[in-house]
Design an enzyme around this catalytic site. Structure first.
Site, PDB file in Angstrom:
ATOM      1  N   PRO A 152     -23.207  -3.116 -22.275  1.00  0.00           N
ATOM      2  CA  PRO A 152     -22.307  -2.970 -23.424  1.00  0.00           C
ATOM      3  C   PRO A 152     -20.995  -3.723 -23.231  1.00  0.00           C
ATOM      4  CG  PRO A 152     -23.191  -0.846 -22.747  1.00  0.00           C
ATOM      5  CD  PRO A 152     -23.515  -1.834 -21.672  1.00  0.00           C
ATOM      6  N   GLU A 153     -20.849  -4.801 -23.932  1.00  0.00           N
ATOM      7  CA  GLU A 153     -19.549  -5.448 -24.056  1.00  0.00           C
ATOM      8  C   GLU A 153     -19.072  -5.112 -25.465  1.00  0.00           C
ATOM      9  OE1 GLU A 153     -19.478  -9.487 -22.548  1.00  0.00           O
ATOM     10  OE2 GLU A 153     -21.189  -9.082 -21.254  1.00  0.00           O
TER      11      GLU A 153
ATOM     12  N   LYS B 207     -13.928  -2.449 -25.225  1.00  0.00           N
ATOM     13  CA  LYS B 207     -15.169  -1.709 -24.943  1.00  0.00           C
ATOM     14  C   LYS B 207     -14.988  -0.216 -25.062  1.00  0.00           C
ATOM     15  CE  LYS B 207     -15.847  -5.349 -21.535  1.00  0.00           C
ATOM     16  NZ  LYS B 207     -15.885  -5.656 -20.098  1.00  0.00           N
TER      17      LYS B 207
ATOM     18  N   ARG C  21     -17.503 -11.631 -10.243  1.00  0.00           N
ATOM     19  CA  ARG C  21     -18.734 -11.490 -11.015  1.00  0.00           C
ATOM     20  C   ARG C  21     -19.615 -12.713 -10.863  1.00  0.00           C
ATOM     21  NH1 ARG C  21     -18.458  -7.311 -10.331  1.00  0.00           N
ATOM     22  NH2 ARG C  21     -17.174  -5.760 -11.356  1.00  0.00           N
TER      23      ARG C  21
END
Length: 260
Positions: free
Chosen positions: A2-3, A59, A250
Site C-alpha cells: 500500500p502506497e 499513506k 530500499r
DNA sequence: ATTGTGGCCTGCCCGC
DNA sequence: TGCGGGCAGGCCACAA
C-alpha cells in the site's frame, strides 16, 4: 504494497461507512494499537458514534468521528481494508494471495450488520486515535512545481531518499518512486539538490502523470517498470540491463542508459 | 538539522 | 519431504 494509490482506494471504500453507527470494536492484537491506546479506550471512543468524514494524507487514512477525534489507519506493506466483506484492492504486491480471517487485526461492527476490517498478515500497519499529522509533508498529489523544488532543496541526499521522506512529501513508496524516476529519466542516486530547472519540471510532470495513470490502472504495482524489477531485469525502454542497488535503504532498480 | 542504519513483523520461495 | 535462510519495505528509534 500500500502506497498512496492503494490507500486512496481504501479511502473511497471507507467512505461507505460514513454515518453508520459503530456498535462493536474488535482489537485482538495489542501490538497493532499505536500511540499507547488500549482496546478498551478505543471501544469507549468509538462505540455509539459515527464517522463523518474520510481523509487521506500520504499513506495515512483518517476517519473523523462525530464527536471530535479521528481514527487513523496505517497499512504497512501488507495491510488491506475490507468493508462489508468487500475489498477495493484484490492483489497486493509482496502480500499473500491467500485471504485468511486470522489476519484481521482490527474490526468495527456497525448497527446495520456490516463491518470494516483491517487485514494485515505482516502486522506492519496499525490503528491510532488522533495520530499526529504535523510530521507529514504535503500529499504527493498536491505537490506544485515550487513545492517540489522546496522538497528537494539543496540536499546532498539521494533523490530517491528525499522523495520517499514522508516528512517532506507524503505518499510515495518504493515502487512508485522507482517508476516515477524511470519515467523521468533521472538517476535515483543523484543528489536531490542537483536537478536543473528543466529536470525539476520534468520530474514534476512525470510525478503527477504517473500517479494519475497508475491510479487508474489500479495501484502502485501497475507501473511499466514493475515486471522488470527482478535481478535479471532489462529496461523496457531501451533494453539495457537494469541496475539493482540499495538507495535510501530500499532495493532500487534503474536504467543506467537513460536515467542520468 | 541532516543523513544513514538496523530492527520490527511474517509469508513466501529457493536450495539443500 | 521438511527445513533454514534470505527477502520484501513502511515506519520508527537511534547514532554520527
Amino acid at each position: 504494497m500500500p502506497e498512496m494509490l492503494e490507500v486512496e482506494a481504501y479511502r473511497r471504500l471507507a467512505a461507505t461507512v460514513l454515518g453508520r453507527t459503530i456498535v462493536g470494536v474488535d482489537a485482538p492484537d495489542g501490538w497493532f494499537l499505536k500511540g499507547g491506546i488500549t482496546a478498551g479506550q478505543l471501544t469507549d471512543a468509538l462505540c455509539g458514534h459515527r464517522f463523518v468524514a474520510d481523509r487521506r494524507i500520504g499513506k495515512l487514512l483518517l476517519l473523523d468521528l462525530d464527536h471530535g477525534p479521528a481514527l487513523g489507519l496505517r497499512f504497512g506493506m501488507t495491510g488491506r481494508l475490507l468493508v462489508d466483506g468487500r475489498a477495493s484492492i484484490d492483489h497486493l504486491e509482496y502480500s499473500s494471495d491467500r485471504d485468511d480471517p486470522v489476519w484481521d487485526r482490527f474490526a468495527l461492527a456497525f448497527a446495520d450488520g456490516g463491518d470494516l476490517r483491517l487485514r494485515d498478515p505482516r502486522r506492519l500497519g496499525g490503528v491510532e486515535l488522533d495520530p499526529r499529522t504535523d510530521r507529514l509533508g504535503i500529499d504527493a498529489l498536491a505537490l506544485t512545481p515550487a513545492g517540489l523544488r522546496e522538497v528537494l532543496g539543496a540536499s546532498e541526499a539521494p533523490l530517491k531518499a528525499r522523495l520517499m521522506d514522508q516528512a517532506r512529501v507524503a505518499g510515495l513508496g518504493n515502487l512508485l518512486t522507482d517508476e516515477i524516476l524511470w519515467r523521468a529519466g533521472l538517476d535515483p542516486a543523484r543528489a536531490a539538490g542537483s536537478l536543473s530547472p528543466a529536470e525539476l519540471r520534468r520530474l514534476h510532470r512525470h510525478l503527477g502523470a504517473t500517479l494519475r495513470e497508475l491510479g487508474e490502472r489500479g495501484g502502485s504495482h501497475t507501473g511499466d517498470l514493475q515486471a522488470m524489477r527482478a535481478r535479471d531485469g532489462v529496461c523496457p525502454r531501451d533494453g539495457a540491463r537494469l541496475l539493482r542497488r540499495t538507495i535510501g535503504g530500499r532495493t532500487t532498480y534503474s536504467c543506467p542508459v537513460h536515467q542520468l
